[in-house]
Write a protein that holds these residues in place. Structure first.
Motif, mmCIF file in Angstrom:
data_model
loop_
_atom_site.group_PDB
_atom_site.id
_atom_site.type_symbol
_atom_site.label_atom_id
_atom_site.label_comp_id
_atom_site.label_asym_id
_atom_site.label_seq_id
_atom_site.Cartn_x
_atom_site.Cartn_y
_atom_site.Cartn_z
ATOM 1 N N ARG A 179 11.655 5.173 -27.849
ATOM 2 C CA ARG A 179 12.235 5.560 -26.637
ATOM 3 C C ARG A 179 11.843 6.962 -25.978
ATOM 4 N NH1 ARG A 179 12.504 1.176 -23.497
ATOM 5 N NH2 ARG A 179 14.468 -0.207 -24.238
ATOM 6 N N GLU A 215 8.249 7.090 -24.807
ATOM 7 C CA GLU A 215 7.788 6.672 -24.146
ATOM 8 C C GLU A 215 8.450 7.363 -22.952
ATOM 9 O OE1 GLU A 215 10.871 2.980 -23.760
ATOM 10 O OE2 GLU A 215 10.373 3.157 -21.060
ATOM 11 N N TYR A 216 9.608 7.508 -22.669
ATOM 12 C CA TYR A 216 10.271 8.589 -22.080
ATOM 13 C C TYR A 216 8.930 9.883 -21.103
ATOM 14 C CZ TYR A 216 13.209 11.193 -18.723
ATOM 15 O OH TYR A 216 13.709 11.914 -17.875
ATOM 16 N N HIS A 217 8.545 10.490 -22.319
ATOM 17 C CA HIS A 217 7.505 11.550 -22.021
ATOM 18 C C HIS A 217 5.725 11.116 -22.169
ATOM 19 C CE1 HIS A 217 11.236 13.210 -23.935
ATOM 20 N NE2 HIS A 217 11.319 14.249 -23.092
ATOM 21 N N GLY A 218 6.009 10.220 -22.332
ATOM 22 C CA GLY A 218 4.551 10.255 -21.886
ATOM 23 C C GLY A 218 2.913 10.814 -23.483
ATOM 24 N N TRP A 255 17.148 4.884 -16.115
ATOM 25 C CA TRP A 255 15.936 4.936 -17.807
ATOM 26 C C TRP A 255 17.405 5.223 -19.113
ATOM 27 C CZ3 TRP A 255 15.230 7.272 -22.057
ATOM 28 C CH2 TRP A 255 14.208 7.133 -22.713
ATOM 29 N N ARG A 263 5.235 12.373 -16.499
ATOM 30 C CA ARG A 263 5.351 11.474 -17.007
ATOM 31 C C ARG A 263 6.203 10.344 -17.055
ATOM 32 N NH1 ARG A 263 1.555 13.160 -21.733
ATOM 33 N NH2 ARG A 263 0.269 15.100 -20.678
ATOM 34 N N GLY A 264 5.958 8.854 -17.295
ATOM 35 C CA GLY A 264 7.671 8.500 -17.797
ATOM 36 C C GLY A 264 7.957 7.743 -16.884
#
Lengths: 162, 162
Positions: free
Chosen positions: A30, A33-36, A156, B98-99
């Motif tokens: 996670r 995902e949040y920070h790419g 999110w 991002r994200g």
């Protein structure tokens, strides 16, 4: 001279986990995902932050990482040093002891002035990072972020933590 | 995070050329010999210092490098930046964009607070190095060196420059 890219990742993760708070946690996937960013690389940095006592891992389903201490008690320097190490950027090879003016080691009673200066500069760098906590960064993020971005982030987080 | 080893070499060469003075010069091979470092690598750093206007090369037999300006007018930072570049150690990849909370570019009106902090720390580091000149380092070398080491260095220089 370059810091590991993990420094940026680790600081952002620390800030996000500050918002998550002490009663919840986020798994590596996670946070990635949040920070790419790629999870496998991020995992290494999160483990380093955990070993440094910045994060702690919560076991079981819904487990993950949370801050090990209040965000106000964690300095940016701690995160930077957990990920990039404590070594000064300047590595003195003591070349002053070589060549035609070389003398026995006992005659070098004063540290090399170049080395001392580079250490002072390194300490000035660290001092700037020691003055700022993850809580300070959280405040600056809230103050500076786009309202819609904050809203999306909050949504999110609610989705992920429920 | 590591500075190039050439930073130590370049600073020591700058100090030695400060002692050599404006009316003489030392070729790369002599500078390498004095510092016990490989000439081919040192040459690259001396060229960078020359391009940065710190050194100038004197052509012809007995030619070599000398300081392009008085040692008091050359800061340690100039030498460090000539050899290691001016880039901050922190490379911001703007992962905040991002994200799931990503927003259009126009909504990021405030610089990332992490990036700003790292820039302040970088500037504190550079400021320490900007405050000290090659002439300051020369004074510290004379004050701190072993008397016999100074004597040996002076003898070497007389031999080489005659």
């Amino acid at each position: 001279m370059k810091l590991s890219e993990g420094v940026e990742w680790g600081l952002h993760c620390g800030v996000l986990l500050g918002f998550v708070g002490p009663d919840a946690s986020l798994p590596t996937a996670r946070l990635a995902e949040y920070h790419g960013v790629p999870g496998a690389y991020l995992a290494k940095h999160l483990q380093a932050m955990s070993r440094a006592g910045i994060l702690e891992s919560v076991q079981g389903p819904g487990g993950g990482y949370r801050l090990a201490r209040p965000a106000a008690d964690i300095t940016v320097l701690e995160v930077v040093e957990a990920i990039d190490g404590r070594e000064s950027a300047f590595q003195c090879a003591e070349i002053r002891r070589r060549g035609p003016s070389a003398r026995p080691a006992r005659e070098y009673r004063v540290p090399c002035s170049i080395h001392s200066l580079m250490n002072r500069a390194d300490e000035a760098w660290r001092e700037e990072l020691r003055r700022v906590s993850l809580a300070d960064l959280m405040g600056q993020v809230v103050a500076g972020a786009s309202p819609k971005g904050l809203e999306q982030g909050a949504r999110w987080m609610q989705e992920v933590l429920k």
